[in-house]
Design an enzyme around this catalytic site. Structure first.
Site, PDB file in Angstrom:
ATOM      1  CG  ASP A  84     -14.492-102.311 -23.856  1.00 34.49           C
ATOM      2  OD1 ASP A  84     -13.737-101.490 -24.410  1.00 34.49           O
ATOM      3  OD2 ASP A  84     -14.864-103.363 -24.398  1.00 34.49           O
ATOM      4  CE  LYS A 144     -17.041-105.278 -19.883  1.00 35.47           C
ATOM      5  NZ  LYS A 144     -17.171-105.853 -21.235  1.00 35.47           N
ATOM      6  NE  ARG A 174      -8.556-108.650 -18.412  1.00 34.10           N
ATOM      7  CZ  ARG A 174      -8.831-109.218 -19.590  1.00 34.10           C
ATOM      8  NH1 ARG A 174      -9.556-110.304 -19.620  1.00 34.10           N
ATOM      9  NH2 ARG A 174      -8.387-108.691 -20.714  1.00 34.10           N
ATOM     10  CG  ASP A 205     -16.924-114.013 -30.059  1.00 33.36           C
ATOM     11  OD1 ASP A 205     -17.652-114.814 -30.673  1.00 33.36           O
ATOM     12  OD2 ASP A 205     -15.820-114.345 -29.587  1.00 33.36           O
ATOM     13  CB  THR A 206     -20.206-114.721 -26.488  1.00 30.71           C
ATOM     14  OG1 THR A 206     -19.543-113.796 -25.614  1.00 30.71           O
ATOM     15  CG2 THR A 206     -19.210-115.767 -26.977  1.00 30.71           C
ATOM     16  CB  ALA A 207     -23.946-110.823 -27.463  1.00 29.27           C
TER      17      ALA A 207
END
Length: 315
Positions: A171, A194, A196, A225-227
């Site tokens: 990002d 990117k 939102r 974190d969550t990838a």
């Protein structure tokens, strides 16, 4: 003469293996203590020996269980303070809440500031951490500290590979540090743009700024974190014609479903560090873990002896 007594090293529950590696580097054994969790989940700390007048370093990463490890750290600092340690340094390889550094929407806390206040109130005199997600968190502390980076360790690893690659940041918020990483490797840089969409935790990769066609790619970030961001970035660069994809980051948070996502992306190699212990069930075959122990050990020695830490990084 030193301003303080001898070095005393204590290992919290958040990263015992890393603490042992640090102790091996500085050639000082870990001091012993009892950390007890009562049936009511209250924590209790008792030292096995005096730290009066000593230079104490408490090594505690905010790994899972995050809040238990934070509370353990605070109670341990209070315990060391009450036993008259001359100086207490909280060595926090991974600091939790570093993504909560500002009020970016109404009616939300600044949790990183709260954590800084708690560490100071508990009695810490200094702090050491690695790759804060938001560098302005340094300003939340009134006590001195060392905000280090593991990027030198990661860069040295990739220099040995001699890759002809493009460095990609997942990002635009990581653009500056990504640019520094690319400059150290003398490689070109590209960015994933990117925006939102949906709720706060959903994002969509829009486009790639830069060219990766026919090139190997190194996607670089400070933590995974969550990838989700890495998953989007890997898919995007492959759509744009990238060959082998490497992913590197300092902190392997790896919240579910990170391991599952990473295992399905066909990544050549994932390179991270041991700031957070990786459980065996999340240790993928293509993960390489580099240790930050030598760096932290050297910083501890330099801090104790009153020598420059910046010289380590040619600063």
């Amino acid at each position: 003469m030193m301003a303080y007594g001898d070095i005393k090293l204590f290992a919290g529950s958040g990263c015992p293996e890393l603490a042992q590696r640090i102790a091996d580097y500085v050639n000082i054994p870990l001091s012993s203590w009892d950390i007890v969790k009562f049936p009511n989940e209250n924590l209790f700390v008792k030292l096995h020996g005096s730290v009066r007048g000593q230079d104490v370093y408490l090594i505690q990463s905010h790994a899972r269980p995050v809040h238990q490890n934070i509370m353990e750290m605070l109670i341990a600092i209070d315990c060391l303070k009450r036993d008259s340690a001359a100086r207490i340094t909280a060595v926090i390889p991974f600091m939790a809440y570093s993504q909560s550094d500002k009020k970016d929407q109404p009616r939300v806390p600044i949790s990183a500031r709260l954590l800084a206040d708690m560490i100071e109130v508990a009695g810490a005199d200094r702090w050491i951490t690695i790759d804060l997600h938001a560098q302005q968190i340094q300003g939340f502390y009134k006590i001195p500290g060392d905000s280090l980076t593991a990027f030198h360790i990661l860069v040295d690893y990739f220099l040995q590979k001699k890759l002809d690659a493009v460095v990609v940041t997942p990002d635009l918020g990581f653009a500056k540090r990504g640019r520094n990483f690319a400059a150290e490797l003398n490689l070109p840089l590209a960015f994933v743009e990117k925006r939102r969409v949906g709720n706060e935790n959903e994002r969509e990769a829009l486009t790639l700024i830069g060219n990766v066609a026919g090139q190997d790619v190194i996607i670089v970030d400070d933590l995974v974190d969550t990838a989700g961001s890495i998953q989007q970035a890997v898919k995007l660069v492959k759509e744009r014609g990238a060959k082998d994809v490497y992913v590197t980051f300092t902190h392997a948070v790896l919240s579910d479903p990170a391991s599952e996502r990473l295992s399905q992306l066909g990544i050549k190699e994932i390179v991270t560090t041991d700031t957070i212990p990786i459980p065996p069930q999340k240790m993928l075959p293509n993960i390489t873990v580099l240790s930050v122990s030598d760096m932290l050990g050297e910083v501890i020695l330099r801090s104790h002896e009153g020598r420059s830490v910046g010289e380590l990084f040619n600063e």
